[in-house]
Each structure stands twice: as C-alpha cells, then as structure tokens.
Design a protein around this motif. Structure first.
Motif, short mmCIF file in Angstrom:
data_model
loop_
_atom_site.label_atom_id
_atom_site.label_comp_id
_atom_site.label_asym_id
_atom_site.label_seq_id
_atom_site.Cartn_x
_atom_site.Cartn_y
_atom_site.Cartn_z
N SER A 39 0.85 -1.21 0.00
CA SER A 39 0.00 0.00 0.00
C SER A 39 0.87 1.25 0.00
N LEU A 40 2.07 1.14 0.58
CA LEU A 40 3.00 2.27 0.50
C LEU A 40 3.41 2.52 -0.95
N GLU A 41 3.65 1.43 -1.67
CA GLU A 41 4.05 1.57 -3.07
C GLU A 41 2.96 2.25 -3.90
N SER A 42 1.70 1.84 -3.68
CA SER A 42 0.67 2.51 -4.49
C SER A 42 0.45 3.95 -4.04
N ALA A 43 0.66 4.22 -2.74
CA ALA A 43 0.57 5.61 -2.28
C ALA A 43 1.64 6.46 -2.94
N MET A 44 2.85 5.88 -3.09
CA MET A 44 3.92 6.65 -3.72
C MET A 44 3.63 6.88 -5.19
N ASN A 45 3.05 5.87 -5.83
CA ASN A 45 2.69 6.06 -7.24
C ASN A 45 1.65 7.15 -7.42
N SER A 46 0.75 7.27 -6.45
CA SER A 46 -0.27 8.32 -6.54
C SER A 46 0.34 9.69 -6.24
N GLY A 47 1.47 9.69 -5.51
CA GLY A 47 2.14 10.95 -5.19
C GLY A 47 1.47 11.74 -4.07
N ARG A 48 0.44 11.14 -3.44
CA ARG A 48 -0.25 11.88 -2.37
C ARG A 48 0.49 11.67 -1.05
N SER A 49 1.05 12.75 -0.51
CA SER A 49 1.93 12.59 0.65
C SER A 49 1.15 12.16 1.89
N ALA A 50 -0.14 12.54 2.01
CA ALA A 50 -0.92 12.10 3.17
C ALA A 50 -1.04 10.57 3.18
N ASP A 51 -1.24 9.96 2.00
CA ASP A 51 -1.34 8.51 1.91
C ASP A 51 0.00 7.84 2.19
N VAL A 52 1.07 8.48 1.73
CA VAL A 52 2.41 7.93 1.98
C VAL A 52 2.69 7.96 3.48
N ARG A 53 2.35 9.09 4.10
CA ARG A 53 2.56 9.22 5.54
C ARG A 53 1.79 8.15 6.31
N HIS A 54 0.53 7.95 5.90
CA HIS A 54 -0.32 6.98 6.56
C HIS A 54 0.28 5.57 6.45
N ALA A 55 0.75 5.21 5.27
CA ALA A 55 1.33 3.87 5.07
C ALA A 55 2.63 3.72 5.87
N CYS A 56 3.44 4.78 5.91
CA CYS A 56 4.69 4.74 6.70
C CYS A 56 4.36 4.55 8.18
N ALA A 57 3.36 5.29 8.67
CA ALA A 57 2.99 5.20 10.08
C ALA A 57 2.51 3.79 10.42
N GLU A 58 1.76 3.19 9.49
CA GLU A 58 1.27 1.83 9.70
C GLU A 58 2.43 0.83 9.73
N PHE A 59 3.37 1.03 8.81
CA PHE A 59 4.55 0.17 8.73
C PHE A 59 5.35 0.22 10.02
N LEU A 60 5.58 1.45 10.52
CA LEU A 60 6.38 1.62 11.73
C LEU A 60 5.64 1.09 12.96
N ALA A 61 4.32 1.30 13.01
CA ALA A 61 3.55 0.83 14.16
C ALA A 61 3.57 -0.70 14.20
N ALA A 62 3.42 -1.35 13.04
CA ALA A 62 3.45 -2.82 12.99
C ALA A 62 4.83 -3.33 13.40
N SER A 63 5.88 -2.65 12.95
CA SER A 63 7.24 -3.08 13.30
C SER A 63 7.52 -2.88 14.78
N SER A 64 7.12 -1.73 15.32
CA SER A 64 7.34 -1.48 16.75
C SER A 64 6.57 -2.50 17.59
N ARG A 65 5.36 -2.84 17.14
CA ARG A 65 4.57 -3.83 17.86
C ARG A 65 5.28 -5.18 17.87
N PHE A 66 5.82 -5.56 16.73
CA PHE A 66 6.49 -6.85 16.63
C PHE A 66 7.69 -6.92 17.58
N TYR A 67 8.47 -5.85 17.66
CA TYR A 67 9.66 -5.86 18.52
C TYR A 67 9.37 -5.37 19.94
N ASN A 68 8.08 -5.08 20.20
CA ASN A 68 7.71 -4.64 21.54
C ASN A 68 8.36 -3.33 21.95
#
Ligand SMILES: [Zn+2]
Length: 189
Positions: A39-68
C-alpha cells in the motif's frame, strides 16, 4: 554503503562491537509488512503525501509492535535537503532523532523534485527504523552504521519487500571502516 569508524571513546566501543556482531534480526513471518509496503508503493505512485505518511505510520507501528518497542513518530517531507560538505554534496534521505523517537523521510529528490523510487524510500524507512531498534531494543548509547547495522536493515527491507535476503560481503577500507563488496555480494559468494 560505508560503515562508521569505531568510536574513540572506549566506553562506547563495547556497544559498537556488539552492534557490528549482531548480523541477524527476528522478523515477522506473517506477511503483514509486505501488505503494508504494497500500500506504500501505491501511495507513492499516486504521489499523495498524506497517503504515503499513513502507510509509513502503519509500517512503523506494525514493526514497533512486533519488537515490543514504543511507537516512533513519522514525518514525510517533500524535497530532500542538500548536505554540503567540503568536497562533495549528498542528499539526505532520512533521519532519526533518538530523544523524540521521530523519523523523517524525504519523498522527492533535491534538485529535480522527482518522487524517490519505492525501493530507495522503503530501504530508508527500514534503515531509520533500525536506528529506533538500536536505541530501544538493543539499548546502545549510539546507533552506529556498523556491518551488523546494515545487515539488520537489509533483512528488514527484504522481509518488507518479500524478496530473499542476500548475504552481504565486506571489504576493509581505511580507518577500520568497511564497505560492501558489491560484485561478490551480487554473485552470492
Ligand atoms: Zn543512519
């Protein structure tokens, strides 16, 4: 990729050596990061920075959750600043502030203002997240760019892209630093 030189302060060298030694990273096996990175890749293709930010935040939240780990913040900025040094200029791709646990990534190239390639952008995001891991999981005093650091970041990147990890080979260079031996790495040995 070039590693940092070993720190001069001897109180920091144990952490540096440990960072260099840790070459693997537990990785989430559920494919969740891959879904988010798509979803980050399609957000980047759309060029909409709000969508890119949202996908990055989701990615980081999932990673932080995994590593506690505590969550880290994310700011997605437009054109990269140029870092000018005496003899060369380099573009800043991203950074991490340990005190505020804030990651900043830049979406566009400095001069031509083009959108960064997805591979580069995701690799920057993984790189900056590994700085967060260094402070919060490994509890290092600093987050050095050691061989171990680059290998951990590469493993996370491959996991997030669903590509097989590549073994990195290193060559010693001046001042006790290392750089990747790309011909050997690409050959696989
Ligand atoms: Zn870094």
């Amino acid at each position: 990729m070039l590693t940092d030189a070993s720190p001069r302060k001897s109180s920091h060298s144990a952490g540096f050596l440990e960072s260099d030694r840790i070459r693997t990273l537990d990785l989430p096996q559920d494919g969740h990061l891959l879904t988010i990175s798509k979803s980050l890749e399609s957000a980047m293709n759309s060029g909409r920075s709000a969508d890119v930010r949202h996908a990055c935040a989701e990615f980081l939240a999932a990673s932080s959750r995994f590593y506690n780990l505590p969550d880290c913040g994310i700011r997605v900025l437009a054109a990269r600043p140029l870092r000018v040094r005496e003899n060369w200029t380099s573009e800043l791709f991203g950074d991490y502030a340990p005190e505020s646990m804030l990651i900043r990534v830049w979406m566009r190239t400095a001069v031509r203002k083009e959108i960064t390639s997805f591979g580069t952008f995701l690799s920057t995001l993984c790189h900056e997240f590994c700085h967060h891991l260094d402070y919060q999981k490994f509890e290092f005093h600093d987050s050095w760019h050691t061989r171990g650091f680059y290998e951990r970041a590469a493993m996370l990147h491959h996991c997030a892209r669903g590509t097989p990890p590549k073994k990195l080979f290193w060559l010693p260079t001046s001042g006790g630093r290392w750089r990747i031996d790309w011909p050997r790495t690409n050959r696989g040995g």
